[in-house]
Write a protein that holds these residues in place. Structure first.
Motif, mmCIF file in Angstrom:
data_model
loop_
_atom_site.group_PDB
_atom_site.id
_atom_site.type_symbol
_atom_site.label_atom_id
_atom_site.label_comp_id
_atom_site.label_asym_id
_atom_site.label_seq_id
_atom_site.Cartn_x
_atom_site.Cartn_y
_atom_site.Cartn_z
ATOM 1 N N TRP A 160 0.825 -1.206 0.000
ATOM 2 C CA TRP A 160 0.000 0.000 0.000
ATOM 3 C C TRP A 160 0.861 1.259 0.000
ATOM 4 N N VAL A 161 2.019 1.213 0.666
ATOM 5 C CA VAL A 161 2.921 2.368 0.645
ATOM 6 C C VAL A 161 3.274 2.725 -0.797
ATOM 7 N N ALA A 162 3.640 1.717 -1.577
ATOM 8 C CA ALA A 162 4.021 1.969 -2.967
ATOM 9 C C ALA A 162 2.831 2.427 -3.794
ATOM 10 N N VAL A 163 1.688 1.753 -3.632
ATOM 11 C CA VAL A 163 0.494 2.140 -4.392
ATOM 12 C C VAL A 163 0.076 3.567 -4.041
ATOM 13 N N ALA A 164 0.091 3.887 -2.751
ATOM 14 C CA ALA A 164 -0.315 5.225 -2.320
ATOM 15 C C ALA A 164 0.600 6.303 -2.897
ATOM 16 N N LEU A 165 1.905 6.007 -2.988
ATOM 17 C CA LEU A 165 2.841 6.972 -3.569
ATOM 18 C C LEU A 165 2.456 7.290 -5.006
ATOM 19 N N TYR A 166 2.183 6.261 -5.804
ATOM 20 C CA TYR A 166 1.887 6.500 -7.214
ATOM 21 C C TYR A 166 0.455 6.988 -7.441
ATOM 22 N N LEU A 167 -0.450 6.676 -6.520
ATOM 23 C CA LEU A 167 -1.771 7.299 -6.578
ATOM 24 C C LEU A 167 -1.652 8.797 -6.345
ATOM 25 N N LEU A 168 -0.828 9.168 -5.372
ATOM 26 C CA LEU A 168 -0.626 10.593 -5.082
ATOM 27 C C LEU A 168 -0.027 11.307 -6.291
ATOM 28 N N LEU A 169 0.990 10.713 -6.911
ATOM 29 C CA LEU A 169 1.597 11.331 -8.085
ATOM 30 C C LEU A 169 0.598 11.430 -9.225
ATOM 31 N N GLY A 170 -0.234 10.388 -9.384
ATOM 32 C CA GLY A 170 -1.247 10.420 -10.432
ATOM 33 C C GLY A 170 -2.292 11.488 -10.196
ATOM 34 N N VAL A 171 -2.709 11.650 -8.950
ATOM 35 C CA VAL A 171 -3.703 12.672 -8.619
ATOM 36 C C VAL A 171 -3.120 14.066 -8.836
ATOM 37 N N LEU A 172 -1.867 14.259 -8.468
ATOM 38 C CA LEU A 172 -1.240 15.565 -8.692
ATOM 39 C C LEU A 172 -1.161 15.877 -10.182
ATOM 40 N N ALA A 173 -0.824 14.876 -10.988
ATOM 41 C CA ALA A 173 -0.818 15.081 -12.434
ATOM 42 C C ALA A 173 -2.226 15.381 -12.938
ATOM 43 N N GLY A 174 -3.221 14.753 -12.316
ATOM 44 C CA GLY A 174 -4.609 14.973 -12.707
ATOM 45 C C GLY A 174 -5.102 16.379 -12.433
ATOM 46 N N GLU A 175 -4.475 17.064 -11.462
ATOM 47 C CA GLU A 175 -4.868 18.441 -11.184
ATOM 48 C C GLU A 175 -4.630 19.335 -12.401
ATOM 49 N N VAL A 176 -3.666 18.954 -13.224
ATOM 50 C CA VAL A 176 -3.395 19.694 -14.458
ATOM 51 C C VAL A 176 -4.294 19.201 -15.586
ATOM 52 N N LEU A 177 -4.486 17.897 -15.662
ATOM 53 C CA LEU A 177 -5.210 17.314 -16.791
ATOM 54 C C LEU A 177 -6.719 17.488 -16.685
ATOM 55 N N ARG A 178 -7.263 17.398 -15.475
ATOM 56 C CA ARG A 178 -8.719 17.416 -15.332
ATOM 57 C C ARG A 178 -9.360 18.714 -15.800
ATOM 58 N N PRO A 179 -8.847 19.899 -15.430
ATOM 59 C CA PRO A 179 -9.466 21.130 -15.941
ATOM 60 C C PRO A 179 -9.417 21.230 -17.466
ATOM 61 N N ALA A 180 -8.291 20.805 -18.050
ATOM 62 C CA ALA A 180 -8.191 20.850 -19.511
ATOM 63 C C ALA A 180 -9.193 19.901 -20.151
ATOM 64 N N LEU A 181 -9.357 18.713 -19.562
ATOM 65 C CA LEU A 181 -10.314 17.756 -20.103
ATOM 66 C C LEU A 181 -11.742 18.268 -19.963
ATOM 67 N N THR A 182 -12.064 18.863 -18.814
ATOM 68 C CA THR A 182 -13.403 19.416 -18.604
ATOM 69 C C THR A 182 -13.690 20.535 -19.608
ATOM 70 N N TRP A 183 -12.696 21.383 -19.865
ATOM 71 C CA TRP A 183 -12.871 22.473 -20.832
ATOM 72 C C TRP A 183 -13.124 21.928 -22.229
ATOM 73 N N LEU A 184 -12.399 20.886 -22.620
ATOM 74 C CA LEU A 184 -12.601 20.292 -23.944
ATOM 75 C C LEU A 184 -13.988 19.686 -24.065
ATOM 76 N N LEU A 185 -14.446 19.010 -23.006
ATOM 77 C CA LEU A 185 -15.787 18.422 -23.038
ATOM 78 C C LEU A 185 -16.857 19.505 -23.114
ATOM 79 N N ARG A 186 -16.671 20.591 -22.351
ATOM 80 C CA ARG A 186 -17.637 21.678 -22.370
ATOM 81 C C ARG A 186 -17.679 22.334 -23.754
ATOM 82 N N ARG A 187 -16.520 22.536 -24.334
ATOM 83 C CA ARG A 187 -16.467 23.153 -25.663
ATOM 84 C C ARG A 187 -17.143 22.271 -26.704
ATOM 85 N N ARG A 188 -16.892 20.986 -26.614
ATOM 86 C CA ARG A 188 -17.521 20.066 -27.568
ATOM 87 C C ARG A 188 -19.028 20.058 -27.399
ATOM 88 N N ALA A 189 -19.478 20.069 -26.152
ATOM 89 C CA ALA A 189 -20.930 20.069 -25.909
ATOM 90 C C ALA A 189 -21.564 21.364 -26.399
#
Length: 423
Positions: A79-108
């Motif tokens: 779990w220590v190892a999984v939690a480390l990479y979950l944290l890194l993935g979530v931090l990367a998602g802080e950048v990706l999620r707004p961009a993805l939401t904007w693209l979906l909104r624009r398409r809609a």
């Protein structure tokens, strides 16, 4: 020591709690509806993981039976190892999620504009010229825009969270497989100016950081021994951190090490974990296993001097390194090879004119990006580097500490081949 422990542990627990809450919020709360099975399952995982961690980490200190600590350690450390990479993935998602939401909104928005564009129907005016009239107007807004917006946000959160979880689990799974299959052989050639031609090609199998304990046991030790013996090295150097536990707990786990074979034998120096586990008992037991202890001592081999020093952690136990004693009265015209667990000892090796220091300790960082942290505390994290007239080789180690997982730092047994410049 007790005061530091009492002060530091609550701070560490609080920090871990905040980080787990943050990752849970992004991966569970933001992607599931309240009261659903998925939310309950996700929340259970994020409660059980830290609970296993705390129980396993404090278990030995609290006196839990070693068998129970061994059972708890597998899920805890994974779990220590999984939690480390979950944290890194979530931090990367802080950048990706707004961009993805904007693209979906624009398409809609584009799709909505296309759907609401007025259609035309051909008609004929009195002069016979065709014309067009607008079709029926679009239906009135029914108020579905807000739910659609929320749906896009949920979709983005699930996409990013799912990707983060998949990458984390896959990374840890592959990194764990890499450790459990056993170390691979790495070969390095080190030219030494004073080495006589007769010793050209002399091979030293460097083994460090096996970390036999509650996670890696007898089966892993057998794999390490098989790998080392397959190299048919002239000499075996075990440069510390052999164990995480007492002799009584690990007697069976270390037994396969008695099968290590080399023409000039196997030599051992302590690492920092030996002092945590009971250095006096272990220095006696490794000799019972057939290894030769170099505790601030040296042996004169036909072509060079082999010296070994206690780990620097031994200074807190009145058993620190003493390179001056190890090299006393030696012929300085002969090549000297030093076994020292921690790379930081290279400064002392340079001052005493050592030709080659063999070390471990760093694990090469073990879990990327922890290699950047290791670089802050060690002159060399992995590989061969020169410091003045002294060369330093640092092995990534054969095992793993904590999580039985390596990412970006594969385990190895290194065959260091000495090369004479006169050959």
């Amino acid at each position: 020591m007790v005061i530091v422990f009492v002060l530091v542990i609550p701070m560490v627990v609080a920090l871990m709690g905040v980080l787990h809450w943050y990752v849970w919020r992004r991966l569970v709360r933001d992607t599931t509806a309240p009261g659903t099975l998925w939310r309950r399952m996700g929340t259970t995982v994020f409660v059980a993981g830290p609970a296993f961690m705390l129980t396993a980490f404090l278990g030995s200190w609290a006196g839990l039976p070693f068998g129970l600590v061994r059972v708890l350690s597998w899920p805890a450390y994974l779990w220590v190892a999984v939690a480390l990479y979950l944290l890194l993935g979530v931090l990367a998602g802080e950048v990706l999620r707004p961009a993805l939401t904007w693209l979906l909104r624009r398409r809609a928005t584009r799709a909505s504009a296309t759907a609401q564009a007025p259609a035309t129907e051909p008609v004929t005016v009195p002069d016979g010229t065709p014309a067009s009239l607008p079709a029926d107007p679009p239906a009135a807004d029914t108020g579905v825009a807000a739910p659609a917006h929320l749906s896009r946000r949920m979709f983005a959160a699930r996409l990013v969270g799912g990707a983060a979880a998949a990458v984390a689990v896959g990374t840890v799974g592959y990194g764990t497989y890499g450790v459990l299959r056993g170390p691979r052989v790495k070969r390095v050639t080190v030219p030494l100016a004073k080495l006589p031609r007769s010793a050209h090609g002399f091979r030293i199998a460097v083994v460090s950081d096996i970390h036999l304990g509650p996670v890696l046991g007898r089966g892993f030790a057998e794999k390490v021994v098989a790998t080392v013996n397959s190299t048919q090295a002239d000499l075996i150097a075990v440069v510390g951190d052999l164990v995480d536990g007492s002799v009584g707990e690990l007697r069976s786990s270390v037994e396969p090490l008695s099968a290590l074979r080399a023409r000039h034998g196997a030599f051992f120096v302590t690492g920092n974990h030996e002092y945590i586990s009971g250095a006096e008992q272990w220095t006696e037991h490794v000799q019972e296993l057939g290894m030769k202890l170099l505790a601030n001592q040296r042996v004169e081999l036909p072509a060079f001097d082999l010296a070994g020093v206690n780990d620097v952690t031994g200074e807190d136990h009145d058993d620190g390194p003493d390179l001056a004693a190890a090299l006393a009265d030696r012929d300085p015209s002969r090549t000297s090879v030093l076994l020292a667990h921690q790379p930081v000892f290279v400064d002392e090796a340079v001052r005493h004119g050592v030709d080659l220091q063999l070390s471990g300790h760093t694990h090469g960082g073990q879990l990327w990006p922890m290699n950047y942290v290791a670089e802050l505390a060690n002159p060399t994290v992995a590989g061969l580097e020169r410091y003045g007239d002294t060369q330093l080789y640092v092995s990534r180690g054969a095992g793993a500490w904590g999580p039985p997982t390596r990412v970006g730092a594969p385990s190895d047994v290194t065959v260091v081949e000495l090369a004479s410049l006169q050959a």
